[in-house]
Design an enzyme around this catalytic site. Structure first.
Site, PDB file in Angstrom:
ATOM      1  N   HIS A 245     -18.370 -23.305  -4.550  1.00  0.00           N
ATOM      2  CA  HIS A 245     -17.984 -22.262  -3.591  1.00  0.00           C
ATOM      3  C   HIS A 245     -18.836 -21.002  -3.801  1.00  0.00           C
ATOM      4  O   HIS A 245     -19.360 -20.422  -2.838  1.00  0.00           O
ATOM      5  CB  HIS A 245     -16.501 -21.956  -3.781  1.00  0.00           C
ATOM      6  CG  HIS A 245     -16.042 -20.689  -3.148  1.00  0.00           C
ATOM      7  ND1 HIS A 245     -15.949 -20.514  -1.786  1.00  0.00           N
ATOM      8  CD2 HIS A 245     -15.656 -19.497  -3.687  1.00  0.00           C
ATOM      9  CE1 HIS A 245     -15.515 -19.294  -1.513  1.00  0.00           C
ATOM     10  NE2 HIS A 245     -15.342 -18.656  -2.655  1.00  0.00           N
ATOM     11  N   HIS A 250     -21.060 -17.595  -1.597  1.00  0.00           N
ATOM     12  CA  HIS A 250     -21.228 -16.165  -1.890  1.00  0.00           C
ATOM     13  C   HIS A 250     -22.667 -15.760  -2.186  1.00  0.00           C
ATOM     14  O   HIS A 250     -23.146 -14.737  -1.706  1.00  0.00           O
ATOM     15  CB  HIS A 250     -20.347 -15.778  -3.085  1.00  0.00           C
ATOM     16  CG  HIS A 250     -18.892 -15.674  -2.743  1.00  0.00           C
ATOM     17  ND1 HIS A 250     -18.405 -14.761  -1.830  1.00  0.00           N
ATOM     18  CD2 HIS A 250     -17.814 -16.378  -3.167  1.00  0.00           C
ATOM     19  CE1 HIS A 250     -17.084 -14.894  -1.721  1.00  0.00           C
ATOM     20  NE2 HIS A 250     -16.708 -15.878  -2.518  1.00  0.00           N
ATOM     21  N   GLU A 290     -14.888 -13.550   2.589  1.00  0.00           N
ATOM     22  CA  GLU A 290     -14.472 -14.958   2.458  1.00  0.00           C
ATOM     23  C   GLU A 290     -14.463 -15.701   3.793  1.00  0.00           C
ATOM     24  O   GLU A 290     -14.881 -16.860   3.862  1.00  0.00           O
ATOM     25  CB  GLU A 290     -13.073 -15.049   1.827  1.00  0.00           C
ATOM     26  CG  GLU A 290     -12.993 -14.675   0.361  1.00  0.00           C
ATOM     27  CD  GLU A 290     -13.701 -15.666  -0.566  1.00  0.00           C
ATOM     28  OE1 GLU A 290     -14.248 -16.674  -0.096  1.00  0.00           O
ATOM     29  OE2 GLU A 290     -13.728 -15.397  -1.780  1.00  0.00           O
ATOM     30  N   SER A 309     -18.957 -22.754   2.216  1.00  0.00           N
ATOM     31  CA  SER A 309     -18.928 -23.671   1.072  1.00  0.00           C
ATOM     32  C   SER A 309     -17.966 -24.831   1.311  1.00  0.00           C
ATOM     33  O   SER A 309     -17.659 -25.574   0.386  1.00  0.00           O
ATOM     34  CB  SER A 309     -18.506 -22.908  -0.190  1.00  0.00           C
ATOM     35  OG  SER A 309     -17.215 -22.352  -0.007  1.00  0.00           O
TER      36      SER A 309
HETATM   37 FE   LIG Z   1     -14.747 -16.605  -2.866  1.00  0.00          FE
END
Ligand SMILES: [Fe+2]
Length: 415
Positions: A245, A250, A290, A309
């Site tokens: 993720h 990110h 997010e 992700s």
């Molecule tokens: Fe996150």
């Protein structure tokens, strides 16, 4: 007061004004007037409610005299926050939610070997101190295969679903940082890549942090990054953040200068604010960093790491299943959300500039007795109040103006 029923106007006013706590109450007969009673009360309440109670008492024919003995401002709770990047060593408060040892729904709950492996990697974060190299993890073939599965599936979707900033940086990550479906990149290498691009860096974290600690780290352009890998039995889903993720979602966005600036300003805005405001900033983080959508030539694209992700989440985000609302920080900050299923509601920004402007307006409305500025030379937070702010900002502006004049003169352009 002539008798005990004289208390009623006060009790009625207390009842009507809610949010009042009686911390002490006593009554006694007046020493000077035998038919009268004295009532002594201590209250904790907002100013407005207190004024209402006083005026109700004053207007009552049953109450002869009202005396306010003392009014005290409530003590403000100071929330500690890191002042220097090394203070992030203290920002390690974990939330024990979604962990495989505790969460029945975690794919690793029934897999003892997985839980031991996760702990082994998470322990690196417990030992880590600012300034150290991030220890390398020898990932197993199974862990690399899980990464490769997610990597390959997502790469198919990025050209049609990811924002242009993510696509561009992803190419850099493949060319300059060894990203490929073959093996999981090492956090230390990725952190060095980020430092070169935007000054962001990674530090290992053992799991889900409290919102206050996590957001404070962003103020120092530091991203708290998990290093363990999701369970191989469910490669398309992880209930908790894992390195897949972080690295696919990110990291590419934090390597974009505008997005990095946004993330840092969001972190700076949270330093020392109330618990209530932390919750709102955490919600804003959720719906931007997010799960944010942006517009590109009239079409929606994903820039949120939770989508970038996850194959299923990314497909879902641009489908008819989702209600898309315009990003508006005051309303977005109080939007309820689910963290255990696909997102039914998402917010869209016109551009990263638009997102930044709206967020700055929102931050200006948050109550805080001081402002903060990050000094990249000392990697520390400067507290700005009315005495120090002007000097600090003016000095920075003067340097920028000098540089601009110098450049204009060099190229003979009129200013
Ligand atoms: Fe996150």
């Amino acid at each position: 007061m002539s008798n005990i029923s004289s208390f009623l106007p006060i009790l009625s006013a207390l009842h009507q004004n809610g949010k009042i706590i009686i911390t002490h109450i006593e009554s006694r007969k007046s020493r000077t007037e035998k038919e009268q009673h004295q009532l002594f009360m201590q209250l904790v309440c907002p100013h407005r409610a207190f004024d209402n109670v006083c005026s109700a008492a004053e207007q009552s024919p049953l109450i002869r005299e009202l005396t306010v003995l003392e009014e005290k401002e409530p003590e403000k709770k100071d929330h500690w926050f890191p002042r220097h990047i090394s203070d992030l060593d203290k920002c390690t408060h974990l939330i024990t939610r979604f962990e495989p040892d505790l969460d029945y729904d975690h794919p690793g709950f029934a897999d003892k070997n997985y839980r031991l492996r996760r702990k082994e990697i998470a322990d690196i974060a417990f030992e880590y101190k600012h300034g150290q190299e991030i220890p390398r993890v020898e990932y197993t073939d199974e862990e690399n295969a899980t990464w490769g599965h997610v990597y390959s599936k997502l790469k198919e979707l990025f050209p049609t679903h990811a924002c242009k900033e993510h696509i561009q940086v992803f190419n850099f990550l493949e060319e300059e940082c060894g990203f490929s479906a073959d093996k999981i990149p090492q956090l230390e290498d990725v952190s060095n890549f980020l430092k070169r691009k935007t000054g962001f860096q990674l530090r290992p974290v053992a799991g889900l942090l409290t919102a206050r600690d996590f957001l404070a780290s962003l103020a120092f352009r530091t991203f708290q990054c998990t290093q363990y890998v999701r369970h191989g039995g469910k490669p398309d889903h992880s209930p908790e953040p894992d390195c897949i993720h972080e690295l696919l979602g990110h990291v590419p966005m934090l390597a974009d200068p505008k997005f990095a600036q946004f993330a840092q300003e969001l972190g700076l805005a949270t330093l020392g604010v109330s618990d209530e405001d932390i919750e709102k900033f955490a919600t804003l983080f959720w719906f931007t960093v997010e799960f944010g959508l942006c517009k590109e030539q009239g079409e929606l694209r994903a820039y949120g790491a939770g989508m970038l992700s996850s194959y299923g989440e990314l497909r879902n985000s641009l489908s008819d299943e989702v209600t898309v609302k315009p990003f508006d920080p005051p309303t977005t900050a109080v939007q309820e959300y689910k963290d255990d299923d696909y997102q039914p509601i998402l917010f869209v920004v016109e551009s990263f500039d638009d997102m930044m402007i709206k967020m700055r307006q929102y931050v200006a409305s948050i109550e805080r007795d001081f402002d903060v500025r990050y000094d990249p030379y000392t990697q520390s937070i400067k507290i700005l109040d009315h005495n120090t702010a002007l000097d600090c900002v003016a000095q920075g502006l003067q340097n920028d103006v000098d540089t601009l004049l110098h450049v204009m003169n060099r190229f003979n352009k009129p200013v």
